[in-house]
Enzyme design. Sequence first.
Site, mmCIF file in Angstrom:
data_model
loop_
_atom_site.group_PDB
_atom_site.id
_atom_site.type_symbol
_atom_site.label_atom_id
_atom_site.label_comp_id
_atom_site.label_asym_id
_atom_site.label_seq_id
_atom_site.Cartn_x
_atom_site.Cartn_y
_atom_site.Cartn_z
ATOM 1 N N LYS A 179 27.403 26.514 39.144
ATOM 2 C CA LYS A 179 28.705 26.383 39.814
ATOM 3 C C LYS A 179 28.903 27.655 40.639
ATOM 4 C CE LYS A 179 32.689 27.091 40.141
ATOM 5 N NZ LYS A 179 33.209 27.750 41.376
ATOM 6 N N GLU A 254 29.238 38.801 32.058
ATOM 7 C CA GLU A 254 29.075 39.986 32.907
ATOM 8 C C GLU A 254 30.369 40.140 33.695
ATOM 9 O OE1 GLU A 254 26.703 42.029 32.753
ATOM 10 O OE2 GLU A 254 25.167 40.896 31.677
ATOM 11 N N CYS A 288 30.099 45.182 41.287
ATOM 12 C CA CYS A 288 30.603 45.364 39.917
ATOM 13 C C CYS A 288 30.307 46.769 39.397
ATOM 14 C CB CYS A 288 30.017 44.315 38.989
ATOM 15 S SG CYS A 288 28.220 44.302 38.974
ATOM 16 N N GLU A 387 40.348 47.555 38.573
ATOM 17 C CA GLU A 387 39.237 47.318 39.493
ATOM 18 C C GLU A 387 39.789 46.861 40.847
ATOM 19 O OE1 GLU A 387 36.712 43.855 38.765
ATOM 20 O OE2 GLU A 387 34.955 45.073 39.218
#
Length: 493
Positions: A179, A254, A288, A387
Amino acid sequence: MSNPMLPEKILHYIGGKHLPSVDGATFEVAEPVTNRVYAQVAAGGPEDVDRAVEAATAAFETGPWPAMTARARARVLNRIADAIEARGEQIAAMETFDTGLPVTQARGQAARAAENFRFFADMAVTLHEDAFSSPAQLGYVLRKPRGVAGLITPWNTPFMLESWKLAPALAAGCTVVLKPAEWTPLSASLLPEIMAEAGVPDGVFNIVHGIGEVAGAALVMHPGAPLISFTGETTTGQTIMRSAATSLKGLSMELGGKSPCVIFADADLDLAVDSALFGVFSLNGERCTAGSRILAERTVYDSLVSRLGERAERIKVGDPSDPATEIGALVHPEHYDRVLSYVRLGVREGARLVTGGSRPAGLGAGNYLAATVFADVTPSMRIFQEEIFGPVVCVTPFDDEAEAVALANDTRYGLAAYLWTCDLRRAHRVAAAVEAGMTWVNSHNVRDLRTPFGGVKASGLGREGGQHSIDFYTESRIVHVALGDTHVPRFGA
Ligand code: NAD
């Protein structure tokens, strides 16, 4: 559509066929340089996920893939790598168009995708199963592919991250339903022809496009997919863990990061500055493992802040397809607004805006932001804690090693850390004390694909890379065999 690179419609790929959604639903996808819609994408729902999981289940239960020899599977994986390499320029161009990543960096990501398949082809053939022998008993371990793996991926470096999950899943003998992220479906639309050309049997590799809360959620809750490998935001990971609980799935998470780059005064400061800038501004800062908090020892803090500011000002922001561009367009206007809202927040919180913070002059409608440096950032500020996932870096001073470690650890995240010091003993002490899944000392983010990739705290659960990925996509089954006389306690005798 005039551009030959672009499909008019992006469809699901299920059981070897390109299919629209069962209910005909679509969503629009735009590119970040003009924010114009360039295609309609099939919007998957539960019925489309059902069809994909059924195709993957049939391929797993009755198809040749899981039963193939490891060497035969490895040959297919190497052919996938060949097919990716042959299309390297096309993949990079699509990725640049769809995500806004500078083309030179997108080329590197396409090459890494091919490398992921080659690496796991090698792992497939060197995979071994254990045996434990004693005079009375032999125990041997069978390692079996776990079945249908649901792979849910984010929009940053989409093709590379898809390959990072596909390669080990296929190497292990699993079948998959991918996906892709809804903002960046374009490069994944090349995967069906790549897989078919390499000889991947129909049904082994399936794609369901769609909105995360619909298509992604249906995949997570599907009882036919015992594994979900997810890369994305921490909050999405938390939602997925809750939904996956009912069917007791294997999960790999993750998640996000807010990684420190700690620079001690004794470091090679020229290299540290190069690495700090590359670490946060490469890949548009949509990375990331970005070193988005620079912690600098106070004796060199002022000079580092001015060097970082001067260099950041010279970073070339612009058209991502121009090879000279260092920062392209952020992926989506919604994300661009979110990053800009953090810039405004930083100013309100009292951080010092050294450079950047707005659209560079002369750039058009795209989601462009100049490389942005905030100094005098404190841990109580949200820009230190959250973040931002864009070209924005926070710089904070520290007085000694203990304070450096405390600041490095003062967020909920723990993905990566970068340490710069020429004191060997301190390097090892700090590396052990920093709460990060991955630490680089006097190095930028260079990876050995055998090593564990992943985060601690809110940055994730589980590890990808080398044997860690293979362990996730396989399960160990122990068989105990008596070698001599068997003595069983005689209950009820
Ligand atoms: P996201 O969490 O919004 O989306 C990721 C994927 O999850 C997309 O495919 C999305 O459609 C899907 N999704 C969304 N809601 C879902 C739900 N309820 N159920 C199932 N699937 C759902 O993340 P993003 O904005 O695409 O990516 C950026 C984030 O990814 C950042 O936080 C970044 O740090 C993180 N990231 C982490 C790593 C890592 O390896 N740790 C690597 C890359 C990106």
